[in-house]
Design a protein around this motif. Structure first.
Motif, PDB file in Angstrom:
ATOM      1  N   PHE A   1       0.921  -0.895   0.295  1.00  0.00           N
ATOM      2  CA  PHE A   1       0.184  -0.274  -0.071  1.00  0.00           C
ATOM      3  C   PHE A   1       0.919   1.127  -0.203  1.00  0.00           C
ATOM      4  O   PHE A   1       0.690   1.549  -0.965  1.00  0.00           O
ATOM      5  CB  PHE A   1      -1.092  -0.147   1.440  1.00  0.00           C
TER       6      PHE A   1
ATOM      7  N   LEU B   1      -9.113   5.904  -6.722  1.00  0.00           N
ATOM      8  CA  LEU B   1      -9.401   4.917  -5.098  1.00  0.00           C
ATOM      9  C   LEU B   1      -8.357   5.048  -3.862  1.00  0.00           C
ATOM     10  O   LEU B   1      -8.957   5.131  -3.051  1.00  0.00           O
ATOM     11  CB  LEU B   1      -9.406   3.359  -5.170  1.00  0.00           C
TER      12      LEU B   1
ATOM     13  N   TYR C   1      -8.408   8.817  -2.782  1.00  0.00           N
ATOM     14  CA  TYR C   1      -9.190   8.890  -1.518  1.00  0.00           C
ATOM     15  C   TYR C   1      -8.970   7.724  -0.498  1.00  0.00           C
ATOM     16  O   TYR C   1      -9.208   8.503   0.997  1.00  0.00           O
ATOM     17  CB  TYR C   1     -11.066   8.351  -2.024  1.00  0.00           C
ATOM     18  N   GLN C   2      -8.243   7.004  -0.767  1.00  0.00           N
ATOM     19  CA  GLN C   2      -8.002   5.995   0.916  1.00  0.00           C
ATOM     20  C   GLN C   2      -7.096   7.162   1.715  1.00  0.00           C
ATOM     21  O   GLN C   2      -7.257   6.774   2.894  1.00  0.00           O
ATOM     22  CB  GLN C   2      -6.987   4.416   0.464  1.00  0.00           C
TER      23      GLN C   2
END
Lengths: 322, 367
Positions: A179, A202, A205-206
């Motif tokens: 990540f 995505l 946003y994470q």
């Protein structure tokens, strides 16, 4: 300055640095993912307000903490919608959110509690508790080391310990996990990630969600841990200081901790040096110490002490090719 | 994806901004409703307070003066692709220039002093913006960050200078010595009794002149062309032989100079002395004004008048409806920046669909 004085200054350094560490690491996640967040200041303020309001109504510090994080997450979502979906200017969105928090917190506070925008004084049960480490009281009379342990290491808010804990966690996540690799990549070259089939939207946003949670805890710390309630404009530029610290630390977690502690130390020192004449310098105006973090950051930005290079894609919206 | 049909000019330039601003006010109204107040009644009181009588209108124009200068400052920099968040600090520092000249030649007639104070204020403001401009042009530090930092440095510096250096002996408040009445920029009420006791002064016509000046500079001069070229595409400007670095520094200095004129209004026109934090957020309102006015002088004038009316009407409102404080105006200001600035494109796709349907023969490409 005696030994006791020194420990006391370092002790308040930790207290003053805690919200900076949260806000700075929060900014680190979003900027590493390519989203500039000028809105840290507003999120700190909004979270501080949300936390104080809910803590005052429910009498529970933990409900307050959740509310603070919730407010900050909502603000992150607006920032994300404007800058990720609408591809708007991230700086303008951040500036708007800062004003929004400043205006709404005082306005709602005034109409709900009618105390000029401040929330009612919280009882000690509605505040985040402090932790006394084992044997702190027993060893406090041991010369030097005992007092050091009792005053400086022990007796801080739980959130302060969490702040220090988040630094190694962030370093690990950022540099040792998949990540983290993707997060750093999306801030440098989003197209490469998109090509590899990973959703830029995505991922960003994470990152913004993590930002929201961290800065939310920092804001809650201000109103329900450090103080007993929300006062007008209580973030007082800390979001901007955190942003400066982030640049100063060149977007890396451990230097971020060091910079936040340095800026916290300057803040603590400022109270100590009021009216004190230093040998060889004379009285230092408190305003000079107040301005020092900003001046240091400018000197760094000007490239006189190393070079601060932001993540390459920071500030630019990603446009997917069709 | 079908080709996007550009909006008609009037929709793009007028309808879209008006819709965005309406959205901001709609949400502001909902917030007012949420705290159990009547937003329509609030608007009515504000309109009367801002335009209904001479004093009120004079105050509106006084606020408008500040917001025109600050809005023009942000707009000018924005045309060069620079986001100047530092108008607040630049105006604050400019107050120092104004007061130094004023106190140095205190007692001289205003007709001689007004140009001098103007130049001094503009130069000090320009200097405070030039440094971030220099750092951007020569050292690559981002002007957004540096102007924010310079705001804080200005606050510390000015608070030190006012409380420790400029404060005369025997005065308890943190403020400088007073400018004599003959030296101060005269109030418009001396010529037009209609304005009652309001502080609108000769700086207001100057602000109107500045609107024309900036329009001429940006759209009618070689310099303005270069500025816009830089804003559209720095690389192209560079290849066209424009010195980007020089242009960035000049534009920032001009922007700071405009912000500095707020100090002429506040220090030499209204307060008659240098006080702490006289800017009171005018520099930040400038950001909202610039985005709402789309960085065009006509837009800036209208937006500045709107915010002037909001500020004056808001004061009035605080008397009649104490539940709605001045902070509601800050909230509106934030919503305006959000919807006209950051989310300015939100309504474009639906509008494009509506207008593409209305003019299918001309606009829609063969599918």
């Amino acid at each position: 300055m005696t030994y006791v004085d020194l420990i006391l200054v370092l002790d308040s350094t930790v207290r003053l640095a805690t919200p900076l560490i949260f806000a700075c690491l929060a900014g680190l996640y979003s900027e590493r993912a390519g989203i500039v967040d000028i809105g840290l200041e507003g999120k700190l303020l909004g979270a501080a307000f949300g936390a104080a309001v809910v803590a005052a109504i429910t009498g529970s510090a933990w409900a307050g903490l959740f509310a603070g994080v919730g407010v900050s997450l909502c603000m992150s979502a607006i920032h994300g919608f404007a800058s990720i979906n609408l591809r708007g200017n991230q700086i303008i969105s951040g500036v708007a959110l800062n004003f929004l928090a400043a205006g709404l917190a005082t306005f709602l506070g005034q109409s709900w509690f009618g105390r000029g925008g401040n929330t009612p004084q919280l009882p000690s049960g509605a505040r985040i508790p402090t932790i006394t480490l084992p044997f702190a009281n027993e060893v406090q009379d041991v010369p030097y080391i005992g007092y050091f342990y009792y005053e400086l290491i022990s007796g801080h808010s739980i959130l302060s310990y969490i702040a220090f804990l988040i630094v190694p966690i962030t370093a690990f996540v950022l540099f040792r996990t998949r990540f983290g690799l993707r997060l750093r990549a999306v801030g440098e070259n989003p197209k490469a990630l998109d090509t590899a089939g990973i959703s830029v939207t995505l991922l960003r946003y994470q990152a913004l969600a993590i930002t929201g949670i961290l800065v939310g805890i920092g804001g809650a710390y201000l109103s329900i841990a450090q103080s007993a309630g929300f006062t007008n404009n209580m973030s007082a530029g800390r979001g901007y200081i955190a942003l400066a610290a982030l640049i100063f630390a060149k977007w890396r977690p451990w230097p971020a901790l060091a910079t936040c502690l340095l800026f916290g130390f300057l803040d603590a020192l400022q109270f100590r040096l009021q009216g004190v004449a230093l040998p060889g310098i004379g009285q230092v105006p408190t305003q000079a110490i107040q301005a020092l973090p900003y001046v240091l950051t400018i000197i760094l930005l000007a490239g006189f002490i190393g070079r601060a290079v932001a993540p390459k894609a920071a500030g630019t919206p990603y446009v997917k090719e069709r | 994806m079908s080709a996007r049909v550009p909006l008609p000019a009037w929709v793009d330039r007028i309808l879209l901004p008006v819709l965005n601003v309406s959205l901001a006010f709609l949400i502001g109204g909902i917030v007012v409703l949420l705290v159990g107040q009547n937003p329509l009644e609030a608007v009515q009181i504000m309109l009367y307070g801002a335009f209904g009588y001479g004093d009120g209108f004079g105050y509106t124009l006084y606020y408008t003066t500040n917001f025109i200068f600050a809005g023009l400052a942000v707009s000018l920099a924005y045309h060069a692709g620079l986001f100047n968040i530092g108008a607040e600090g630049q105006g604050y520092i400019a107050g120092l220039g104004v007061i130094l000249v004023a106190l140095w030649l205190n007692g001289t007639h205003w007709a001689l002093m007004m140009p001098l104070m103007l130049v001094a204020g503009a130069l000090f403001g320009a200097f405070w913006a030039f440094i971030p401009g220099y750092l951007q042009a020569k050292r690559g530090s981002h002007v957004v960050i540096t102007t924010i930092l310079f705001n804080f440095i200005a606050t510390s510096l000015m608070s030190y200078l006012i409380s420790r250096v400029l404060k005369p002996a025997g005065v308890s408040a943190d403020e400088s010595a007073r400018i004599e009445a003959v030296t101060r920029v005269p109030q418009l009420r001396e010529f037009i009794p209609f304005f009652g006791y309001s502080p609108v002064n000769l700086t207001f016509p100057l602000a109107i002149a500045a609107l024309f000046g900036v329009w001429f500079l940006i759209w009618r001069t070689k310099f303005g062309y270069a500025v816009r070229a830089l804003g559209f595409n720095p690389t192209a400007a560079h290849y066209a032989g424009i010195s980007n670095a020089r242009l960035i520094m000049i534009t920032m200095a001009l922007s700071g100079g405009l912000a500095g004129l707020v100090a002429l209004n506040e220090v030499a026109g209204v307060q008659g002395r240098l006080i702490l934090n006289f800017m009171a957020g005018a520099g930040f309102v400038g950001i909202a004004v610039a985005f709402m006015g789309r960085a065009h002088p006509i837009g800036v004038a209208l937006a500045a008048l709107l915010f002037g009316a909001l500020y004056q009407g808001g004061q009035e409102l605080a008397f009649s409806m104490p539940a709605i404080t001045r902070d509601m105006i800050v909230t509106i200001q934030a919503l305006v920046i959000l919807f006209t600035g950051a989310m300015g494109e939100m309504l474009r796709p639906p509008l494009e669909r509506i207008f593409a349907r209305r003019a299918p023969a001309v606009a829609r490409p063969a599918e």
